[in-house]
Motif scaffolding. Sequence first.
Motif, mmCIF file in Angstrom:
data_model
loop_
_atom_site.group_PDB
_atom_site.id
_atom_site.type_symbol
_atom_site.label_atom_id
_atom_site.label_comp_id
_atom_site.label_asym_id
_atom_site.label_seq_id
_atom_site.Cartn_x
_atom_site.Cartn_y
_atom_site.Cartn_z
ATOM 1 N N ALA A 81 -74.257 16.198 141.653
ATOM 2 C CA ALA A 81 -75.693 16.521 141.704
ATOM 3 C C ALA A 81 -76.422 15.747 140.618
ATOM 4 O O ALA A 81 -75.843 15.365 139.597
ATOM 5 N N ASP A 82 -77.713 15.548 140.846
ATOM 6 C CA ASP A 82 -78.522 14.710 139.979
ATOM 7 C C ASP A 82 -79.047 15.541 138.795
ATOM 8 O O ASP A 82 -78.816 15.230 137.630
ATOM 9 N N LEU A 83 -79.748 16.625 139.143
ATOM 10 C CA LEU A 83 -80.487 17.436 138.171
ATOM 11 C C LEU A 83 -80.126 18.893 138.323
ATOM 12 O O LEU A 83 -79.805 19.343 139.424
ATOM 13 N N ILE A 84 -80.289 19.625 137.221
ATOM 14 C CA ILE A 84 -80.233 21.079 137.297
ATOM 15 C C ILE A 84 -81.550 21.596 136.709
ATOM 16 O O ILE A 84 -81.959 21.176 135.619
ATOM 17 N N VAL A 85 -82.205 22.485 137.451
ATOM 18 C CA VAL A 85 -83.466 23.069 136.992
ATOM 19 C C VAL A 85 -83.196 24.505 136.558
ATOM 20 O O VAL A 85 -82.638 25.291 137.321
ATOM 21 N N PHE A 86 -83.590 24.837 135.342
ATOM 22 C CA PHE A 86 -83.397 26.183 134.788
ATOM 23 C C PHE A 86 -84.742 26.883 134.784
ATOM 24 O O PHE A 86 -85.735 26.304 134.341
ATOM 25 N N GLY A 152 -87.888 13.399 143.196
ATOM 26 C CA GLY A 152 -89.200 13.999 143.442
ATOM 27 C C GLY A 152 -89.524 15.145 142.509
ATOM 28 O O GLY A 152 -90.565 15.778 142.649
ATOM 29 N N TYR A 153 -88.671 15.413 141.528
ATOM 30 C CA TYR A 153 -88.862 16.589 140.678
ATOM 31 C C TYR A 153 -90.023 16.400 139.707
ATOM 32 O O TYR A 153 -90.168 15.359 139.086
ATOM 33 N N ARG A 154 -90.856 17.431 139.575
ATOM 34 C CA ARG A 154 -91.951 17.420 138.592
ATOM 35 C C ARG A 154 -91.725 18.536 137.591
ATOM 36 O O ARG A 154 -91.533 19.682 137.985
ATOM 37 N N GLU A 155 -91.816 18.215 136.306
ATOM 38 C CA GLU A 155 -91.704 19.250 135.276
ATOM 39 C C GLU A 155 -92.968 20.115 135.292
ATOM 40 O O GLU A 155 -94.014 19.697 135.792
ATOM 41 N N ILE A 156 -92.876 21.267 134.686
ATOM 42 C CA ILE A 156 -93.995 22.182 134.583
ATOM 43 C C ILE A 156 -95.014 21.595 133.590
ATOM 44 O O ILE A 156 -94.629 20.880 132.668
ATOM 45 N N GLY A 157 -96.283 21.883 133.790
ATOM 46 C CA GLY A 157 -97.305 21.432 132.834
ATOM 47 C C GLY A 157 -97.590 19.945 132.978
ATOM 48 O O GLY A 157 -97.121 19.302 133.913
ATOM 49 N N PRO A 158 -98.355 19.377 132.041
ATOM 50 C CA PRO A 158 -98.681 17.955 132.122
ATOM 51 C C PRO A 158 -97.414 17.116 131.999
ATOM 52 O O PRO A 158 -96.752 17.134 130.960
ATOM 53 N N THR A 162 -93.663 15.741 128.900
ATOM 54 C CA THR A 162 -92.227 16.027 128.893
ATOM 55 C C THR A 162 -91.488 14.716 129.122
ATOM 56 O O THR A 162 -92.088 13.692 129.449
ATOM 57 N N HIS A 163 -90.193 14.778 128.942
ATOM 58 C CA HIS A 163 -89.357 13.602 129.157
ATOM 59 C C HIS A 163 -88.172 14.065 129.996
ATOM 60 O O HIS A 163 -87.669 15.165 129.763
ATOM 61 N N PRO A 164 -87.713 13.260 130.972
ATOM 62 C CA PRO A 164 -86.618 13.733 131.817
ATOM 63 C C PRO A 164 -85.351 14.078 131.028
ATOM 64 O O PRO A 164 -84.577 14.930 131.456
ATOM 65 N N ARG A 165 -85.150 13.448 129.881
ATOM 66 C CA ARG A 165 -83.953 13.739 129.095
ATOM 67 C C ARG A 165 -84.276 14.416 127.775
ATOM 68 O O ARG A 165 -83.585 15.328 127.370
ATOM 69 N N GLY A 166 -85.282 13.964 127.073
ATOM 70 C CA GLY A 166 -85.708 14.644 125.849
ATOM 71 C C GLY A 166 -84.660 14.646 124.749
ATOM 72 O O GLY A 166 -84.514 15.635 124.029
#
Length: 211
Positions: A81-86, A152-158, A162-166
Amino acid sequence: MPPFARRFPTTLDRVDIRITGDVRQPMTLGPDLADVSRSQNVSDFHCVTTWSVRGLRWEGIRFCDLFDDILVPQAGAPPDADLIVFRGQDGYRAALPLADLRAPDVLLADRLDGQPLSVAHGAPIRLVAPAHYGYKSVKHLREIRVVADGSGYREIGPGFLTHPRGRVALEERSRSVRPRLLRWLYRPMIPWVAARFGRSLREWEAGRKAS
Ligand SMILES: Nc1nc2c(c(=O)[nH]1)N[C@H]1C(S)=C(S)[C@@H](COP(=O)(O)O)O[C@H]1N2
Ligand SMILES: [Mo]
């Protein structure tokens, strides 16, 4: 972060996490988590707004153990899998690449410095990803969403904040704003955010006692 500072979890006494997204069999994690081997480590914690806390002892379950021992065999999550969203009980969410979550210091933690996790720090269970800014370490976990293709994932807020890895070591505070500028903008906000969070928490605790 401000919109979530006034919302608190409803379920504190037990773990109740839904496994959703690109899985064959959505499932709920609860007391069965006790079967996964436990782990602990000491790490530093860095909020993107420039405050840090050193030497925190977290105890819980390694994310990689949870993924390999339960999410792949029982929920049918794709091992690549690519991403995990918590997502937390307060509606907050953040995502990290599965590859980053495989680091041995990434835990679903239910204890901090020898005590059960407090409400302030994410009861009943939270993510801790020490190599990444604090905004990735979602508290009060409610849902873990497996995403096969994260393009296609969008983080919450502006999104630009945010950064995909941070990653802390690379100062990945934001995907587009320069780190030096953000440090300068964020730093003066810390006392205000901390005071507001403290006030909301005390109000919430008083409300619980009264009911
Ligand atoms: N559910 C939830 N998790 C969250 C947040 C939140 O508002 N709600 N804030 C994030 C941010 S910005 C930081 S810096 C850390 C703070 O963790 P602490 O409260 O244990 O210091 O939690 C992160 N996880
Ligand atoms: Mo933060």
